[in-house]
Write a protein that holds these residues in place. Structure first.
Motif, PDB file in Angstrom:
ATOM      1  N   HIS A  88     -91.998   8.707  27.380  1.00 22.02           N
ATOM      2  CA  HIS A  88     -92.886   9.644  28.067  1.00 22.02           C
ATOM      3  C   HIS A  88     -92.186  10.864  28.652  1.00 22.02           C
ATOM      4  N   VAL A  89     -90.882  10.780  28.899  1.00 23.23           N
ATOM      5  CA  VAL A  89     -90.210  11.889  29.551  1.00 23.23           C
ATOM      6  C   VAL A  89     -90.041  13.051  28.583  1.00 23.23           C
ATOM      7  N   SER A  90     -90.129  14.247  29.088  1.00 20.15           N
ATOM      8  CA  SER A  90     -89.884  15.455  28.295  1.00 20.15           C
ATOM      9  C   SER A  90     -88.639  16.146  28.823  1.00 20.15           C
ATOM     10  N   GLN A  91     -88.356  17.324  28.304  1.00 16.13           N
ATOM     11  CA  GLN A  91     -87.073  17.957  28.595  1.00 16.13           C
ATOM     12  C   GLN A  91     -87.024  18.634  29.956  1.00 16.13           C
ATOM     13  N   ASN A  92     -88.144  18.816  30.640  1.00 17.95           N
ATOM     14  CA  ASN A  92     -88.086  19.518  31.924  1.00 17.95           C
ATOM     15  C   ASN A  92     -87.734  18.555  33.050  1.00 17.95           C
ATOM     16  N   THR A  93     -87.135  19.099  34.081  1.00 21.05           N
ATOM     17  CA  THR A  93     -86.625  18.296  35.194  1.00 21.05           C
ATOM     18  C   THR A  93     -87.736  17.564  35.927  1.00 21.05           C
ATOM     19  N   SER A  94     -88.889  18.200  36.110  1.00 22.79           N
ATOM     20  CA  SER A  94     -89.985  17.557  36.835  1.00 22.79           C
ATOM     21  C   SER A  94     -90.485  16.313  36.113  1.00 22.79           C
ATOM     22  N   SER A  95     -90.495  16.359  34.780  1.00 21.84           N
ATOM     23  CA  SER A  95     -90.912  15.185  34.011  1.00 21.84           C
ATOM     24  C   SER A  95     -89.921  14.047  34.174  1.00 21.84           C
ATOM     25  N   ILE A  96     -88.640  14.387  34.153  1.00 20.25           N
ATOM     26  CA  ILE A  96     -87.613  13.358  34.345  1.00 20.25           C
ATOM     27  C   ILE A  96     -87.770  12.679  35.705  1.00 20.25           C
ATOM     28  N   ILE A  97     -87.963  13.480  36.749  1.00 22.08           N
ATOM     29  CA  ILE A  97     -88.096  12.934  38.102  1.00 22.08           C
ATOM     30  C   ILE A  97     -89.366  12.091  38.212  1.00 22.08           C
ATOM     31  N   LEU A  98     -90.484  12.593  37.660  1.00 22.15           N
ATOM     32  CA  LEU A  98     -91.759  11.892  37.764  1.00 22.15           C
ATOM     33  C   LEU A  98     -91.701  10.525  37.093  1.00 22.15           C
ATOM     34  N   TRP A  99     -91.247  10.484  35.822  1.00 21.40           N
ATOM     35  CA  TRP A  99     -91.271   9.219  35.096  1.00 21.40           C
ATOM     36  C   TRP A  99     -90.193   8.262  35.585  1.00 21.40           C
ATOM     37  N   SER A 100     -89.095   8.796  36.083  1.00 22.04           N
ATOM     38  CA  SER A 100     -88.085   7.922  36.677  1.00 22.04           C
ATOM     39  C   SER A 100     -88.643   7.258  37.929  1.00 22.04           C
ATOM     40  N   PHE A 101     -89.339   8.048  38.757  1.00 21.28           N
ATOM     41  CA  PHE A 101     -89.943   7.504  39.977  1.00 21.28           C
ATOM     42  C   PHE A 101     -91.007   6.467  39.639  1.00 21.28           C
ATOM     43  N   LEU A 102     -91.859   6.771  38.648  1.00 17.32           N
ATOM     44  CA  LEU A 102     -92.888   5.816  38.249  1.00 17.32           C
ATOM     45  C   LEU A 102     -92.273   4.538  37.682  1.00 17.32           C
ATOM     46  N   GLY A 103     -91.193   4.687  36.912  1.00 16.52           N
ATOM     47  CA  GLY A 103     -90.527   3.510  36.363  1.00 16.52           C
ATOM     48  C   GLY A 103     -90.002   2.599  37.452  1.00 16.52           C
ATOM     49  N   ILE A 104     -89.399   3.181  38.477  1.00 15.17           N
ATOM     50  CA  ILE A 104     -88.878   2.379  39.586  1.00 15.17           C
ATOM     51  C   ILE A 104     -90.017   1.685  40.330  1.00 15.17           C
TER      52      ILE A 104
END
Length: 635
Positions: A88-104
């Motif tokens: 689900h993550v894309s190349q932008n930083t906000s996507s990385i932060i969002l999906w990492s947070f949701l994963g945790i």
């Protein structure tokens, strides 16, 4: 009443909890002194980066062990978060932060669900976390399939960090582990698990739940970091194994129901295991070297932790009343009603009787272990090893089968005896010993595949498994005889009386003494299924056992067995095995994918465990109303 010892109490800063420290120093010296292979700052950074997910998972898993439970959903939860982030993550930083947070958060939610069931409903943690791992694994398979169809490109977040970042992260993790060891939360979690099974009541549920939440958050962070390290790859190829996680926990001095150790020691142990795997790669050792070393390390740690523990330590689950009504009775009625409504009854006539026999043998094998209150994690590995060895070592010729089949059946039996004797020799829960055994067998299968890479089963074995239009497969008669003998043995008056005695309060020692016999029986059946699967598929069944493992567990749960408590009725398998195989056949007829079927059957297993557990609680409350509610037994 057998006089049972409580788990050995040990201060978290006891020197014996830090076995990983000298091992880590020695291994670092070996790597540093190896000609041309010394570690520089960059190499240390890579090593620490690769070890970080395991360190976090070990810290979380230790909290569960300290609280008096098991966490078999560790690896699957980390893989789910890994797959979720990658797909689900894309190349932008906000996507990385969002999906990492949701994963945790998802990891924490899975931990909270397990903790609530174990801490407040007093369900056995082995059964709860095992069923959770199947559900989570099915979702992960679905995400992996989606990633294979439409991969999402993403950058690796750790590439944005410098070489000093991994060192700082490990330092923070070690500080957190020290806080958990010496802080108020850690001391309260430790206090909950110090008095063994029978002393915990519902007032401690919040601390048990908190331990599982901490562990779930740790698994989630591990999954995010694995995704960050690997980038857009298959999330199922590389993941944390239970053997690695428990080996680190054992190096920290913690063994479920035997000893309480140190979270900091487990973190150091995880660093050693990470360095060991890195060192094996650095020294260009075969890929199967690291799994063998991890399994050996886990067994050695169990032996070391169990040294000095009395022979009557509470390794066997306390008995509880048998459930009043096996779930298979009303489940079978519901299933037949559903078939009548949707009009797919014809799907049941397409059930392959050989598939029914395979599932029945594996269910009988696992039931023979579950009846003692334990669970054998190595049976799928025994099946896969026997099938792979039969194909590879025969070279496709019929002649070697004369000695090869007896040798493989004897090997499965010997592995079972070793598993059953583990609680007598290692003084440790059998589930951990079978995790190590499974790791060793997987490595042995890999060695065989490399040294004898022949891919086709002997023709006589395939003929034995072949069904023609006029005659059933000869193997069908063999399966029927094996199932009949196994169930007939359970029906003997002596066996029936023994099964009833297993539900008595004084039968823990007896359950432990007969464990080698029952595990040997299970290992023999698992090896026999592996050999027949090789002929059924015509090639090495490396993953052929996967479709049978979950249905077999669901069948024994529906038949009235509950993973984590003693007792059961093997004859109920006559109803539950066809029911489960019929359900799977119906789902195939409806066009459901394999991941969807895994999620559905895993959910049914989860529901069955909850229903059986609540039923036992009601019976316990009726029979012994003055006594405080005690937790259900666990592995």
């Amino acid at each position: 009443m057998v006089d049972m010892q409580l788990p050995k109490r040990r201060s978290w800063h006891d020197p014996r909890n830090f076995a990983g420290v000298p091992l880590l120093v020695v291994l670092a010296a070996i790597c540093q002194l190896s000609p041309g292979r010394g570690l520089d700052v960059g190499g240390i950074s890579i090593l620490l980066t690769s070890a970080t997910p395991l360190v976090i998972a070990a810290i979380g898993q230790t909290q569960i062990v300290l609280a008096g439970g098991q966490g078999l959903a560790a690896g699957s939860t980390a893989l789910l978060v890994n797959a979720l982030v990658i797909t689900h993550v894309s190349q932008n930083t906000s996507s990385i932060i969002l999906w990492s947070f949701l994963g945790i958060l998802i990891g924490g939610a899975i931990g909270a669900a397990n903790g609530l069931l174990v801490g407040f409903l007093r369900l056995p943690s082995t059964a709860v976390t095992l069923s959770t791992s199947f559900i989570v694994g099915g979702v992960t398979l679905g995400l992996a399939d989606a990633a294979a169809v439409a991969p999402v490109e993403s950058q690796t977040p750790l590439e944005l960090l410098g070489t000093a970042a991994p060192i700082a992260i490990i330092a923070v993790l070690l500080a957190v582990s020290l806080v958990l060891d010496g802080g108020g939360i850690g001391r309260r979690i430790r206090a909950v698990g110090q008095d063994g099974w029978s002393a915990i009541d519902r007032r401690d549920g919040v601390w048990v739940t908190l331990a599982y939440v901490i562990a779930g958050l740790g698994y989630g962070i591990s999954g995010v970091l694995e995704a960050a390290q690997t980038g857009p790859t298959d999330p199922l190829t590389d993941g944390l194994s239970l053997a690695e996680i428990y080996a680190a926990v054992v190096l920290g001095g913690s063994v479920p129901y035997v000893r309480q150790g140190s979270t900091f020691g487990a973190a150091i142990g995880a660093l050693f295991i990470g360095e060991m795997s890195y060192g094996a790669s650095l020294l260009e050792l075969p890929d199967y070297t690291a799994p063998i070393l991890v399994a050996a390390l886990l067994l050695a740690g169990l032996w070391r932790a169990g040294a000095g523990v009395g022979k009557t330590v509470l390794l066997e689950p306390p008995a509880v009343p048998i459930t009043r009504l096996p779930i298979v009775w009303f489940t079978l009625s519901i299933f037949c009603a559903v078939l009548a409504i949707i009009g797919h009854a014809s799907a049941l006539f397409r059930i392959d009787p050989l598939i029914l026999g395979f599932a029945g043998l594996l269910a009988l094998a696992e039931a023979s272990v579950v009846v003692t209150g334990h669970f054998d994690m190595s049976l799928p590995a025994i099946t896969a090893f026997a099938g792979a060895a039969c194909v590879a070592l025969s070279g496709g010729f019929d002649g070697p089968l004369v000695w090869l089949i007896p040798a493989l059946l004897a090997t499965g039996t010997a592995v079972g005896i070793a598993n059953g004797a583990s609680s007598l020799v290692l003084r440790a829960p059998r589930v951990l010993a079978t995790i190590a055994t499974s790791h060793l067998l997987e490595a042995a299968s890999a060695i065989i595949a490399i040294t004898a890479p022949y891919g086709f089963a002997p023709s006589s074995l395939m003929t034995f498994m072949n069904t023609t239009s006029s005659n059933p497969a000869p193997a069908l008669y063999c399966l029927a005889v094996m199932l009949g003998l196994g169930l007939s043995l359970a029906a003997l008056p002596t066996a029936s009386r023994w099964l009833r005695r297993l539900t008595g309060d004084s039968s823990a020692q007896e359950a432990r003494q007969v464990a080698p016999i029952l595990h040997a029986f299970a290992g023999f059946l698992a090896a026999a299924v592996g050999i027949m699967l090789a002929g059924y598929g015509g090639s090495s069944p490396a993953s052929a056992t996967d479709p049978f493992t979950l249905p077999s567990l669901l069948a024994i749960e529906l038949a009235g067995f509950t993973i984590g408590r003693r007792g059961g009725n093997p004859w109920m398998l006559v109803l539950s095995v066809p029911l489960v195989v019929g359900l799977d056949t119906l789902m195939v007829a409806l066009g459901l994918s394999y991941p969807a079927r895994v999620v559905i059957m895993g959910s049914l297993l989860f529901a069955s465990i909850v229903i059986q557990g609540l039923d036992v609680l009601v019976i316990s409350a009726i029979r012994r109303p003055p006594r405080p509610l005690s937790p259900l037994p666990d592995e």
